[in-house]
Scaffold this motif. Structure first.
Motif, PDB file in Angstrom:
ATOM      1  N   THR A 128      -6.869  21.685  -5.313  1.00 38.75           N
ATOM      2  CA  THR A 128      -7.230  21.328  -4.064  1.00 38.75           C
ATOM      3  C   THR A 128      -5.947  21.093  -3.149  1.00 38.75           C
ATOM      4  OG1 THR A 128      -9.069  20.439  -5.104  1.00 38.75           O
ATOM      5  CG2 THR A 128      -8.940  19.791  -2.651  1.00 38.75           C
ATOM      6  N   TRP A 154     -17.942  23.048  -2.314  1.00 36.27           N
ATOM      7  CA  TRP A 154     -16.543  22.861  -2.534  1.00 36.27           C
ATOM      8  C   TRP A 154     -15.743  22.498  -1.173  1.00 36.27           C
ATOM      9  CZ3 TRP A 154     -13.676  21.817  -6.299  1.00 36.27           C
ATOM     10  CH2 TRP A 154     -13.728  22.053  -7.655  1.00 36.27           C
ATOM     11  N   ASN A 157     -15.530  18.972  -0.778  1.00 34.36           N
ATOM     12  CA  ASN A 157     -14.609  18.188  -1.794  1.00 34.36           C
ATOM     13  C   ASN A 157     -12.759  18.429  -1.113  1.00 34.36           C
ATOM     14  OD1 ASN A 157     -13.474  17.227  -4.222  1.00 34.36           O
ATOM     15  ND2 ASN A 157     -12.432  19.420  -4.270  1.00 34.36           N
ATOM     16  N   LYS A 161     -10.360  15.734   0.070  1.00 37.89           N
ATOM     17  CA  LYS A 161      -9.034  15.410  -0.471  1.00 37.89           C
ATOM     18  C   LYS A 161      -7.944  15.829   0.373  1.00 37.89           C
ATOM     19  CE  LYS A 161     -11.128  13.725  -3.742  1.00 37.89           C
ATOM     20  NZ  LYS A 161     -11.358  14.420  -5.405  1.00 37.89           N
ATOM     21  N   ASN A 175     -18.182  15.239   5.033  1.00 36.18           N
ATOM     22  CA  ASN A 175     -18.682  15.823   3.809  1.00 36.18           C
ATOM     23  C   ASN A 175     -20.113  15.940   3.877  1.00 36.18           C
ATOM     24  OD1 ASN A 175     -18.238  13.174   3.361  1.00 36.18           O
ATOM     25  ND2 ASN A 175     -19.203  13.405   1.143  1.00 36.18           N
ATOM     26  N   VAL A 178     -21.917  16.848  -0.643  1.00 40.02           N
ATOM     27  CA  VAL A 178     -21.078  16.487  -1.854  1.00 40.02           C
ATOM     28  C   VAL A 178     -20.648  14.871  -1.728  1.00 40.02           C
ATOM     29  CG1 VAL A 178     -19.159  17.066  -3.271  1.00 40.02           C
ATOM     30  CG2 VAL A 178     -20.542  18.869  -2.237  1.00 40.02           C
ATOM     31  N   TYR A 180     -18.172  11.752  -2.167  1.00 43.20           N
ATOM     32  CA  TYR A 180     -16.911  11.575  -2.542  1.00 43.20           C
ATOM     33  C   TYR A 180     -16.656  11.202  -3.826  1.00 43.20           C
ATOM     34  CZ  TYR A 180     -12.020   9.545  -2.203  1.00 43.20           C
ATOM     35  OH  TYR A 180     -10.761   9.339  -2.440  1.00 43.20           O
ATOM     36  N   THR A 264      -9.893  22.025 -11.962  1.00 42.66           N
ATOM     37  CA  THR A 264     -10.387  20.850 -12.066  1.00 42.66           C
ATOM     38  C   THR A 264      -9.415  19.724 -12.596  1.00 42.66           C
ATOM     39  OG1 THR A 264     -11.794  20.976 -13.772  1.00 42.66           O
ATOM     40  CG2 THR A 264     -12.662  21.138 -11.503  1.00 42.66           C
ATOM     41  N   ASN A 267      -6.484  19.185 -10.191  1.00 40.95           N
ATOM     42  CA  ASN A 267      -6.872  18.434  -9.286  1.00 40.95           C
ATOM     43  C   ASN A 267      -6.649  16.843  -9.899  1.00 40.95           C
ATOM     44  OD1 ASN A 267      -7.395  20.596  -7.809  1.00 40.95           O
ATOM     45  ND2 ASN A 267      -9.461  20.452  -8.159  1.00 40.95           N
TER      46      ASN A 267
END
Length: 358
Positions: A128, A154, A157, A161, A175, A178, A180, A264, A267
């Motif tokens: 990310t 996505w 996300n 970020k 957002n 999704v 945070y 992930t 990230n």
């Protein structure tokens, strides 16, 4: 007479491969149903009606759509999986009418943007932080100091970020769908998440190489199954629009999109310096109450105490792809928040006021 489809992707059905095979097995009935309920694409929503542009960002070719006056406040829209810039078609036209400069991006690994392969297991292009860096390069390319970043799935996300890593480049972050996820000191694997929330078993399966073997590696069949399972069962996507998705993913394959799931742990490592740190960018979190995947129960396990300037909204109708399934409700939430931020009246309110004055 249409035949109702019999194999939609169901969040309670955790065997994604079996479900997608069921879509292929029942494809004639699914396509007949979609054709019967589909509405023709309006001219202003045709792919060719949008202003398509390209830029090289950190070495990757990116495709994006740009609409509206560049002198107005800029909104940058980031899609999720398996989506494209085109998922924002209803928002692009609406927000431009509200007086905004709107950019909708094909993420890395999608559509006409580059889609680097990661067959060696190095998913660095899709972490990310790197995706956010590419988007900052897009802002630089457009000579934008700041923007409002809006994301779904996505994409939500990514923009959240981006606000963590580059707060100085954000007017606000929105957002959709999704929640945070605060940086954590300990890694929570997708396999562990799937134990608690079975609807995320596909997330765990995507950590493996297995999806690339489905349908004997036939990317067209995989794309047809996945896109049909999503867009032929919901509302707001015509058969022509669904075919655009199938064609694009058949060309690129789903490898790039799945790599978002595989990055992930990278990230997690990138976010360690931010554990417990305040998130200073203004945030509008939009929960979709009937989302079968990102359910109210999933939202409830998240904490938002580090979000310094948080507003929340809910969209009561529509599923996971609420921006197409309930475009009106999505547009209403966005319009109200942005109007308050920039001191604008809704365009419809302005027109109604003008009529009354006349």
């Amino acid at each position: 007479m249409s035949v109702a489809p019999s194999s939609p992707v169901d969040a309670t059905n955790i065997d994604l491969q079996k479900t997608l095979q069921g879509v292929i097995d029942n494809l004639p009935a699914i396509e007949a149903h979609h054709a019967a309920v589909s509405k023709p694409t309006a001219p202003e929503h045709e792919v060719s009606s949008f202003n398509h542009k390209y830029a090289t960002l950190n070495g990757y070719k990116y495709h994006y759509v740009e609409e509206g006056d560049p002198n107005n406040e800029t909104l940058i829209l980031i899609h999720g999986f398996p989506d494209l810039w085109y998922g924002w078609r209803y928002q692009i036209r609406h927000l431009v009418k509200q007086g905004y400069h709107v950019i909708a991006v094909d993420n890395l690994g999608y559509g006409e943007t580059d889609h680097p392969r990661c067959d060696d297991g190095n998913y660095d292009p899709y972490r990310t932080k790197n995706l956010a860096s590419n988007l900052i390069a897009l802002a630089d390319h457009l000579n934008l100091e700041k923007a409002v970043w809006i994301g779904h799935d996505w994409g939500a996300n990514v923009v959240l970020k981006l606000g963590l890593f580059y707060p100085e480049r954000c007017l606000a972050v929105i957002n959709i769908g999704v929640p945070y996820a605060q940086p954590q000191a300990e890694y929570l694997s997708p396999f562990a998440v799937a134990e608690v929330f079975p609807q995320f078993k596909y997330f765990a399966v995507f950590q493996t190489k297995e999806p690339e073997t489905w349908f004997n590696g036939d990317g067209n069949m995989f794309s047809t199954a996945l896109i049909s399972s999503i867009y032929a069962h919901g509302t707001g996507t015509s058969i022509q629009e669904k075919q655009y998705y199938i064609d694009r993913f058949s060309h690129t394959t789903l490898h790039g999109g799945i790599n978002y799931y595989r990055a992930t742990f990278l990230n997690y490592q990138d976010e360690l310096p931010y554990v417990g740190k305040p998130y200073t960018v203004p945030v509008l979190q939009v929960a979709v109450e009937k989302d079968p995947i990102l359910t109210p129960e999933f939202w409830a396990v998240h904490k938002f105490d580090t979000l310094v300037n948080l507003e929340e909204a809910k969209i009561p109708e529509g599923g996971h792809n609420v921006h197409t399934e309930n475009a009106e409700g999505t547009n209403k939430v966005l319009t109200e928040y942005l109007a308050k931020m920039f001191g604008k009246k809704d365009q419809q309110q302005q027109e109604q006021t003008k009529v009354k004055e006349e």
